[in-house]
Design a protein around this motif. Sequence first.
Motif, PDB file in Angstrom:
ATOM      1  N   ALA A 131       0.874  -1.376   0.216  1.00  0.00           N
ATOM      2  CA  ALA A 131       0.013   0.189   0.014  1.00  0.00           C
ATOM      3  C   ALA A 131       0.799   1.207   0.153  1.00  0.00           C
ATOM      4  CB  ALA A 131      -0.896  -0.035   1.228  1.00  0.00           C
ATOM      5  N   GLN A 132       0.624   2.014  -1.189  1.00  0.00           N
ATOM      6  CA  GLN A 132       1.384   3.670  -1.028  1.00  0.00           C
ATOM      7  C   GLN A 132       0.363   4.375  -0.609  1.00  0.00           C
ATOM      8  OE1 GLN A 132       4.469   4.075  -1.334  1.00  0.00           O
ATOM      9  NE2 GLN A 132       5.040   2.118  -1.983  1.00  0.00           N
ATOM     10  N   ILE A 133       0.698   5.173   0.445  1.00  0.00           N
ATOM     11  CA  ILE A 133      -0.345   6.177   1.017  1.00  0.00           C
ATOM     12  C   ILE A 133       0.144   7.570   0.920  1.00  0.00           C
ATOM     13  CG2 ILE A 133      -1.573   7.045   3.157  1.00  0.00           C
ATOM     14  CD1 ILE A 133      -0.034   3.485   3.179  1.00  0.00           C
ATOM     15  N   HIS A 168       4.332   8.625  -7.132  1.00  0.00           N
ATOM     16  CA  HIS A 168       3.865   8.171  -8.535  1.00  0.00           C
ATOM     17  C   HIS A 168       4.965   7.699  -9.234  1.00  0.00           C
ATOM     18  CE1 HIS A 168       2.257   8.050 -12.275  1.00  0.00           C
ATOM     19  NE2 HIS A 168       3.325   8.703 -13.023  1.00  0.00           N
ATOM     20  N   TYR A 169       6.313   7.810  -9.153  1.00  0.00           N
ATOM     21  CA  TYR A 169       7.434   7.163  -9.841  1.00  0.00           C
ATOM     22  C   TYR A 169       7.622   5.700  -8.946  1.00  0.00           C
ATOM     23  CZ  TYR A 169       8.276  11.834 -11.845  1.00  0.00           C
ATOM     24  OH  TYR A 169       8.115  13.154 -12.326  1.00  0.00           O
ATOM     25  N   LEU A 170       7.606   5.893  -7.658  1.00  0.00           N
ATOM     26  CA  LEU A 170       7.706   4.806  -7.025  1.00  0.00           C
ATOM     27  C   LEU A 170       6.671   3.513  -7.282  1.00  0.00           C
ATOM     28  CD1 LEU A 170       9.176   3.001  -4.943  1.00  0.00           C
ATOM     29  CD2 LEU A 170       7.926   4.229  -3.111  1.00  0.00           C
ATOM     30  N   THR A 171       5.354   4.134  -7.316  1.00  0.00           N
ATOM     31  CA  THR A 171       4.249   3.297  -7.455  1.00  0.00           C
ATOM     32  C   THR A 171       4.253   2.536  -9.067  1.00  0.00           C
ATOM     33  OG1 THR A 171       2.686   4.392  -6.033  1.00  0.00           O
ATOM     34  CG2 THR A 171       1.947   3.315  -7.598  1.00  0.00           C
ATOM     35  N   GLU A 172       4.518   3.315  -9.926  1.00  0.00           N
ATOM     36  CA  GLU A 172       4.468   2.862 -11.297  1.00  0.00           C
ATOM     37  C   GLU A 172       5.688   1.964 -11.524  1.00  0.00           C
ATOM     38  OE1 GLU A 172       2.101   3.248 -13.584  1.00  0.00           O
ATOM     39  OE2 GLU A 172       1.304   4.203 -11.774  1.00  0.00           O
ATOM     40  N   GLU A 173       6.851   2.097 -10.805  1.00  0.00           N
ATOM     41  CA  GLU A 173       8.079   1.103 -10.914  1.00  0.00           C
ATOM     42  C   GLU A 173       7.602  -0.191 -10.263  1.00  0.00           C
ATOM     43  OE1 GLU A 173      11.384  -0.384 -12.074  1.00  0.00           O
ATOM     44  OE2 GLU A 173      10.572   1.354 -12.845  1.00  0.00           O
ATOM     45  N   LEU A 174       7.181  -0.084  -9.133  1.00  0.00           N
ATOM     46  CA  LEU A 174       6.961  -1.269  -8.292  1.00  0.00           C
ATOM     47  C   LEU A 174       5.734  -2.145  -9.184  1.00  0.00           C
ATOM     48  CD1 LEU A 174       6.342   0.124  -4.874  1.00  0.00           C
ATOM     49  CD2 LEU A 174       8.195  -1.353  -5.516  1.00  0.00           C
ATOM     50  N   VAL A 175       4.781  -1.283  -9.666  1.00  0.00           N
ATOM     51  CA  VAL A 175       3.838  -2.210 -10.590  1.00  0.00           C
ATOM     52  C   VAL A 175       4.419  -2.775 -11.748  1.00  0.00           C
ATOM     53  CG1 VAL A 175       1.925  -1.971 -12.128  1.00  0.00           C
ATOM     54  CG2 VAL A 175       1.801  -0.933  -9.903  1.00  0.00           C
ATOM     55  N   ARG A 176       5.356  -2.232 -12.404  1.00  0.00           N
ATOM     56  CA  ARG A 176       6.171  -2.414 -13.330  1.00  0.00           C
ATOM     57  C   ARG A 176       6.795  -3.860 -13.187  1.00  0.00           C
ATOM     58  NH1 ARG A 176      10.713  -2.966 -16.053  1.00  0.00           N
ATOM     59  NH2 ARG A 176      11.898  -2.090 -14.202  1.00  0.00           N
ATOM     60  N   LYS A 223       1.996  -6.167  -6.434  1.00  0.00           N
ATOM     61  CA  LYS A 223       0.485  -5.494  -6.434  1.00  0.00           C
ATOM     62  C   LYS A 223       0.386  -4.437  -5.444  1.00  0.00           C
ATOM     63  CE  LYS A 223      -4.297  -7.118  -5.358  1.00  0.00           C
ATOM     64  NZ  LYS A 223      -5.084  -8.446  -5.189  1.00  0.00           N
ATOM     65  N   VAL A 224       0.071  -3.395  -6.058  1.00  0.00           N
ATOM     66  CA  VAL A 224       0.215  -2.126  -5.343  1.00  0.00           C
ATOM     67  C   VAL A 224      -1.147  -1.429  -5.385  1.00  0.00           C
ATOM     68  CG1 VAL A 224       1.310   0.102  -5.152  1.00  0.00           C
ATOM     69  CG2 VAL A 224       2.644  -1.925  -6.208  1.00  0.00           C
ATOM     70  N   THR A 225      -1.513  -1.125  -4.275  1.00  0.00           N
ATOM     71  CA  THR A 225      -2.706  -0.229  -3.928  1.00  0.00           C
ATOM     72  C   THR A 225      -2.458   1.205  -3.675  1.00  0.00           C
ATOM     73  OG1 THR A 225      -3.882  -2.069  -3.272  1.00  0.00           O
ATOM     74  CG2 THR A 225      -5.089  -0.047  -2.850  1.00  0.00           C
ATOM     75  N   LEU A 226      -2.941   2.230  -4.204  1.00  0.00           N
ATOM     76  CA  LEU A 226      -2.503   3.659  -4.208  1.00  0.00           C
ATOM     77  C   LEU A 226      -3.576   4.371  -3.278  1.00  0.00           C
ATOM     78  CD1 LEU A 226      -0.725   6.189  -4.304  1.00  0.00           C
ATOM     79  CD2 LEU A 226      -1.818   6.646  -6.626  1.00  0.00           C
ATOM     80  N   PHE A 227      -3.532   4.770  -2.232  1.00  0.00           N
ATOM     81  CA  PHE A 227      -4.481   5.696  -1.569  1.00  0.00           C
ATOM     82  C   PHE A 227      -4.212   6.838  -1.600  1.00  0.00           C
ATOM     83  CE2 PHE A 227      -4.420   1.499   0.736  1.00  0.00           C
ATOM     84  CZ  PHE A 227      -5.577   1.317   1.089  1.00  0.00           C
ATOM     85  N   ALA A 228      -4.867   7.818  -2.519  1.00  0.00           N
ATOM     86  CA  ALA A 228      -4.716   9.144  -3.109  1.00  0.00           C
ATOM     87  C   ALA A 228      -6.036   9.755  -3.355  1.00  0.00           C
ATOM     88  CB  ALA A 228      -3.585   8.978  -4.060  1.00  0.00           C
ATOM     89  N   SER A 229      -5.770  11.068  -3.853  1.00  0.00           N
ATOM     90  CA  SER A 229      -7.092  11.709  -4.306  1.00  0.00           C
ATOM     91  C   SER A 229      -7.584  11.161  -5.689  1.00  0.00           C
ATOM     92  CB  SER A 229      -6.718  13.316  -4.683  1.00  0.00           C
ATOM     93  OG  SER A 229      -5.610  13.112  -5.793  1.00  0.00           O
ATOM     94  N   GLY A 230      -8.790  11.368  -5.781  1.00  0.00           N
ATOM     95  CA  GLY A 230      -9.702  10.681  -6.819  1.00  0.00           C
ATOM     96  C   GLY A 230      -9.209  10.984  -8.199  1.00  0.00           C
ATOM     97  N   THR A 264      -2.931   6.291 -12.120  1.00  0.00           N
ATOM     98  CA  THR A 264      -2.155   5.212 -11.931  1.00  0.00           C
ATOM     99  C   THR A 264      -2.316   3.794 -12.288  1.00  0.00           C
ATOM    100  OG1 THR A 264      -1.198   4.109  -9.753  1.00  0.00           O
ATOM    101  CG2 THR A 264      -3.421   4.801  -9.841  1.00  0.00           C
ATOM    102  N   SER A 265      -1.227   2.868 -12.498  1.00  0.00           N
ATOM    103  CA  SER A 265      -1.463   1.392 -13.047  1.00  0.00           C
ATOM    104  C   SER A 265      -1.837   0.752 -11.900  1.00  0.00           C
ATOM    105  CB  SER A 265      -0.128   1.142 -13.555  1.00  0.00           C
ATOM    106  OG  SER A 265       0.237   2.017 -14.815  1.00  0.00           O
ATOM    107  N   ALA A 266      -1.584   1.238 -10.536  1.00  0.00           N
ATOM    108  CA  ALA A 266      -2.041   0.489  -9.484  1.00  0.00           C
ATOM    109  C   ALA A 266      -3.418   0.557  -9.292  1.00  0.00           C
ATOM    110  CB  ALA A 266      -1.359   0.993  -8.106  1.00  0.00           C
ATOM    111  N   GLU A 267      -3.914  -0.289  -8.106  1.00  0.00           N
ATOM    112  CA  GLU A 267      -5.377   0.002  -7.889  1.00  0.00           C
ATOM    113  C   GLU A 267      -5.519   1.182  -6.895  1.00  0.00           C
ATOM    114  OE1 GLU A 267      -8.715  -1.625  -4.326  1.00  0.00           O
ATOM    115  OE2 GLU A 267      -6.587  -2.595  -4.414  1.00  0.00           O
TER     116      GLU A 267
END
Length: 374
Positions: free
Chosen positions: A4-6, A26-34, A38-45, A49-52
């Motif tokens: 989970a990335q918060i 964003h850069y970290l999340t996308e690279e982890l997905v790549r 399995k990454v879930t991003l808690f962020a503004s709507g 992202t390529s994550a959930e």
Amino acid sequence: MKIAQIAPLFESVPPRLYGGTERVVHYLTEELVRQGHKVTLFASGDSITSAELVPCATQALRLDPDVRDSIPHQMLLLDKVRERAGEFDVLHFHVDYLHFPLFRTQAGRTVTTLHGRQDLSDHMPFYAHFPEMPLVSISNAQRAPLPRANFVATVYHGLPLDLHKPTFQPAGGYLAFLGRISPEKRPDRAIEIARAAGLPLKIAAKVDNADEAYFRDTIAPLLDGPGVEFIGEINESEKTAFLGNAAALLFPIDWPEPFGLVMIEAMACGTPVLAFRGGSVAEIIEVGITGRIVESVEEAVQAVPNLLALDRRAIRARFEERFSARRMAGDYLRLYQKMLRKRAASERHLASLAEYAIASAHPRPDTAIQTEPN
């Protein structure tokens, strides 16, 4: 791995305009997905992202005219994370320390990257109260004011290698200032350096509400003179041309810089950096290779000719070696794996203690102590 990335809610992930923390998330999340996690991003709507994506506000709070107080939105964010915390191997927080009271009982599955300055006296008793929370610094200088805090790693920021195409023959002939108009970023120094060096300066920067008076009273009067162009905020796609065509980036800070993302953005474009010493600067800039470090306006002006002579191909090469998103993600993955191993060892230890306690309380007949009859 389930991660989970918060992210903070002030900007979208990635931000439309200015926003260092959300950009790094964003850069970290996308690279982890790549890399297959399995990454879930808690962020503004309005994040992309390529994550959930778990939307925790309709849009970035800074851009929502109806938002008067950010705290209720941040509390809702943390509660959404709490509801789903058991689904993840790692909860990676980027929201300063707001989550500490709520997640201290799950400290072993959390990591918190601190993105801001840590030399404020208010921080010290807080971190002392939560020694179990693992912290990541984004430079060694950032952690210096908190020698007793639970820092488990320093991880430098990184950018995707294809984000900015380098420019080895810049056409602009100007010096660049990119970031935020504020007293600690010292755009007034940038103006003074450029004019003394006889080079034009372009300023691409945002003005926060808190800094409007500083901009109006201190910076705006300086813009009336020759050779300075104020562009305002620019988006990510505009940075490549802005930084790439610059002869150099000016980074004349007057505060303990935690990292300074714009320095590596300039390096990605092959652009040398002229920075004032402070905070992370000496960790990021390699003198004579990617830039120069100075301690006064006079020294900065004198350094400009040698700065402009630096090899832009070598600057780009050092960026690729030190500041890629792949390297950043790799550093975090090693930390996550270390956390998992430590938690597994702790769980095994607790299980063995529980088994021992049960066995001691209820000994088997064949192992019970037999007493001889009188």
